[in-house]
Motif scaffolding. Structure first.
Motif, short mmCIF file in Angstrom:
data_model
loop_
_atom_site.label_atom_id
_atom_site.label_comp_id
_atom_site.label_asym_id
_atom_site.label_seq_id
_atom_site.Cartn_x
_atom_site.Cartn_y
_atom_site.Cartn_z
N MET A 1 0.85 -1.19 0.00
CA MET A 1 0.00 0.00 0.00
C MET A 1 0.88 1.24 0.00
O MET A 1 1.86 1.33 0.73
N LYS A 2 0.50 2.22 -0.81
CA LYS A 2 1.22 3.48 -0.89
C LYS A 2 0.41 4.57 -0.20
O LYS A 2 -0.80 4.64 -0.35
N ALA A 3 1.10 5.40 0.57
CA ALA A 3 0.44 6.53 1.24
C ALA A 3 1.15 7.81 0.85
O ALA A 3 2.38 7.87 0.83
N VAL A 4 0.36 8.84 0.53
CA VAL A 4 0.92 10.12 0.14
C VAL A 4 0.09 11.24 0.75
O VAL A 4 -1.14 11.17 0.77
N SER A 5 0.77 12.24 1.28
CA SER A 5 0.10 13.42 1.80
C SER A 5 -0.09 14.41 0.66
O SER A 5 0.89 14.86 0.06
N VAL A 6 -1.33 14.73 0.32
CA VAL A 6 -1.60 15.67 -0.76
C VAL A 6 -1.93 17.06 -0.21
O VAL A 6 -2.07 18.01 -0.98
N HIS A 7 -2.05 17.16 1.12
CA HIS A 7 -2.31 18.42 1.83
C HIS A 7 -2.04 18.11 3.29
O HIS A 7 -2.14 16.94 3.72
N PRO A 8 -1.69 19.10 4.11
CA PRO A 8 -1.46 18.80 5.53
C PRO A 8 -2.63 18.10 6.21
O PRO A 8 -2.42 17.37 7.19
N ASP A 9 -3.85 18.27 5.70
CA ASP A 9 -5.03 17.64 6.30
C ASP A 9 -5.59 16.49 5.48
O ASP A 9 -6.70 16.02 5.78
N VAL A 10 -4.87 16.04 4.47
CA VAL A 10 -5.40 14.98 3.60
C VAL A 10 -4.30 13.99 3.23
O VAL A 10 -3.25 14.38 2.71
N VAL A 13 -4.26 6.90 0.53
CA VAL A 13 -3.59 5.59 0.47
C VAL A 13 -4.14 4.84 -0.73
O VAL A 13 -5.32 4.95 -1.08
N THR A 14 -3.27 4.09 -1.39
CA THR A 14 -3.63 3.36 -2.60
C THR A 14 -3.31 1.89 -2.41
O THR A 14 -2.18 1.52 -2.09
N SER A 15 -4.31 1.05 -2.59
CA SER A 15 -4.15 -0.39 -2.40
C SER A 15 -3.23 -0.98 -3.47
O SER A 15 -3.12 -0.46 -4.58
N ARG A 16 -2.63 -2.11 -3.12
CA ARG A 16 -1.76 -2.79 -4.09
C ARG A 16 -2.57 -3.47 -5.18
O ARG A 16 -2.01 -3.84 -6.21
N ILE A 17 -3.86 -3.67 -4.96
CA ILE A 17 -4.69 -4.31 -5.98
C ILE A 17 -5.75 -3.34 -6.46
O ILE A 17 -6.35 -2.61 -5.66
N TRP A 18 -5.92 -3.27 -7.77
CA TRP A 18 -6.90 -2.40 -8.43
C TRP A 18 -6.63 -0.91 -8.16
O TRP A 18 -7.43 -0.08 -8.54
N LYS A 19 -5.52 -0.60 -7.48
CA LYS A 19 -5.20 0.80 -7.15
C LYS A 19 -6.37 1.52 -6.48
O LYS A 19 -6.61 2.71 -6.69
N THR A 20 -7.11 0.77 -5.68
CA THR A 20 -8.24 1.36 -4.97
C THR A 20 -7.74 2.36 -3.93
O THR A 20 -6.81 2.07 -3.18
N THR A 21 -8.35 3.54 -3.89
CA THR A 21 -7.88 4.60 -3.00
C THR A 21 -8.79 4.76 -1.78
O THR A 21 -9.98 4.46 -1.82
N ALA A 22 -8.18 5.24 -0.71
CA ALA A 22 -8.91 5.69 0.47
C ALA A 22 -8.29 7.02 0.87
O ALA A 22 -7.07 7.19 0.80
N THR A 23 -9.12 7.95 1.29
CA THR A 23 -8.68 9.31 1.59
C THR A 23 -9.02 9.66 3.03
O THR A 23 -10.18 9.58 3.42
N ALA A 24 -8.00 10.02 3.80
CA ALA A 24 -8.21 10.47 5.18
C ALA A 24 -8.17 11.99 5.22
O ALA A 24 -7.27 12.61 4.64
N VAL A 25 -9.17 12.57 5.88
CA VAL A 25 -9.26 14.04 5.98
C VAL A 25 -9.47 14.39 7.44
O VAL A 25 -10.25 13.76 8.15
N ARG A 26 -8.76 15.42 7.92
CA ARG A 26 -8.87 15.80 9.34
C ARG A 26 -9.13 17.29 9.49
O ARG A 26 -8.79 18.10 8.63
N SER A 27 -9.72 17.61 10.63
CA SER A 27 -9.94 18.99 11.03
C SER A 27 -10.34 19.01 12.50
O SER A 27 -11.17 18.19 12.92
N GLY A 28 -9.73 19.91 13.26
CA GLY A 28 -10.16 20.15 14.64
C GLY A 28 -10.20 18.94 15.53
O GLY A 28 -11.15 18.76 16.30
#
Length: 264
Positions: A1-10, A13-28
């Motif tokens: 699995m690959k993880a990349v920060s695209v913003h300080p709050d985002v 992560v990309t799965s090794r299969i089908w390149k399925t993505t999950a996005t974590a977002v934070r605030s407060g």
């Protein structure tokens, strides 16, 4: 699995299969995970990854009800699940479907999981509408067409757009039983102004995109779908970078759904 920060709050992560993505977002002091990776070891390490990055995940959002986007509870079993009204309706109308499809995938690829998939209940969110996370609000936009349900999520303070199974740089538009060409095109046209505002666009399958690349994919996808609507749908133009054997097979699958009336 690959993880990349695209913003300080985002974080994406990309799965090794089908390149399925999950996005974590934070605030407060809160964080949500949108969609999910697929493989058990990816889900197992996700809590530690989020904790190390100081993303305290306490909620899950899903863009649509396809099983490969519903696995977040394996990582965060105590997190509440939110989704658009159409996705909540689909999950209610298709009880057990996601679990059966996951089981078939696991059997095919010899994957072991700690327990069967369970979705104990979801909070239906109004779409279009808003969803609060910490001190900020996410914007929820209708995104049906690929399936009968769907929600795109705009993270305005980060200028990140999470689109679900649209705008993949790897795959042509995919229809499914219950899909609609007209609604797919409407979704793409609805997404266009958000894409133009975005710094990053996160497709459901594939790497995060900058706005220019996402806009180019959107134009190609519109041209392909309009070709499917034409008199000679067989010759709908596959984008130059998406003409592999697998994508030609997907094109034939789309045609079969339309011929058989399983998509409109």
């Amino acid at each position: 699995m690959k993880a990349v920060s695209v913003h300080p709050d985002v974080i994406v992560v990309t799965s090794r299969i089908w390149k399925t993505t999950a996005t974590a977002v934070r605030s407060g002091g809160e964080a949500f995970l949108i969609d999910s990776p697929i493989l058990p070891d990816e889900l197992e390490i996700l809590p530690a990854l989020m904790a190390q990055a100081e993303f305290p995940v306490n909620g899950l959002l899903v863009t649509h009800a396809d099983w490969d986007h519903l696995l977040g509870q394996y990582a965060f079993p105590d997190a509440a699940i939110g989704c658009g009204e159409t996705t909540a309706a689909r999950l209610t109308a298709e009880p057990g479907a996601a679990a059966r499809e996951l089981r078939a995938f696991d059997e095919e690829y010899y994957v072991d999981r700690p327990r069967p998939l369970s979705i104990p209940g979801v909070q239906a969110l109004p779409v279009p509408g808003y969803c609060a996370v910490g001190e900020q609000e996410l914007e929820l936009h209708p995104a049906d067409g690929h399936t009968a349900d769907g929600t795109a999520i705009w993270i305005p303070w980060a200028r990140v757009l999470v689109v679900g199974d649209y705008l993949s740089s790897h795959a042509i538009p995919e229809l499914s039983p219950g899909a609609s060409l007209d609604k797919y095109l409407t979704t793409l046209r609805r997404l266009a102004p958000l894409v133009s505002q975005a710094d990053v666009v996160v497709p459901g399958h594939g790497e995060p995109l900058d706005a220019a690349r996402a806009a180019a994919i959107l134009r190609e996808d519109v041209a392909y779908l309009e070709g499917l609507q034409g008199a000679d749908a067989e010759k709908a133009p596959l984008p130059l970078a998406r003409r592999s054997g697998a994508q030609r097979n997907l094109h034939q699958y789309n045609l079969s759904l339309l011929r058989e009336g399983r998509a409109s």
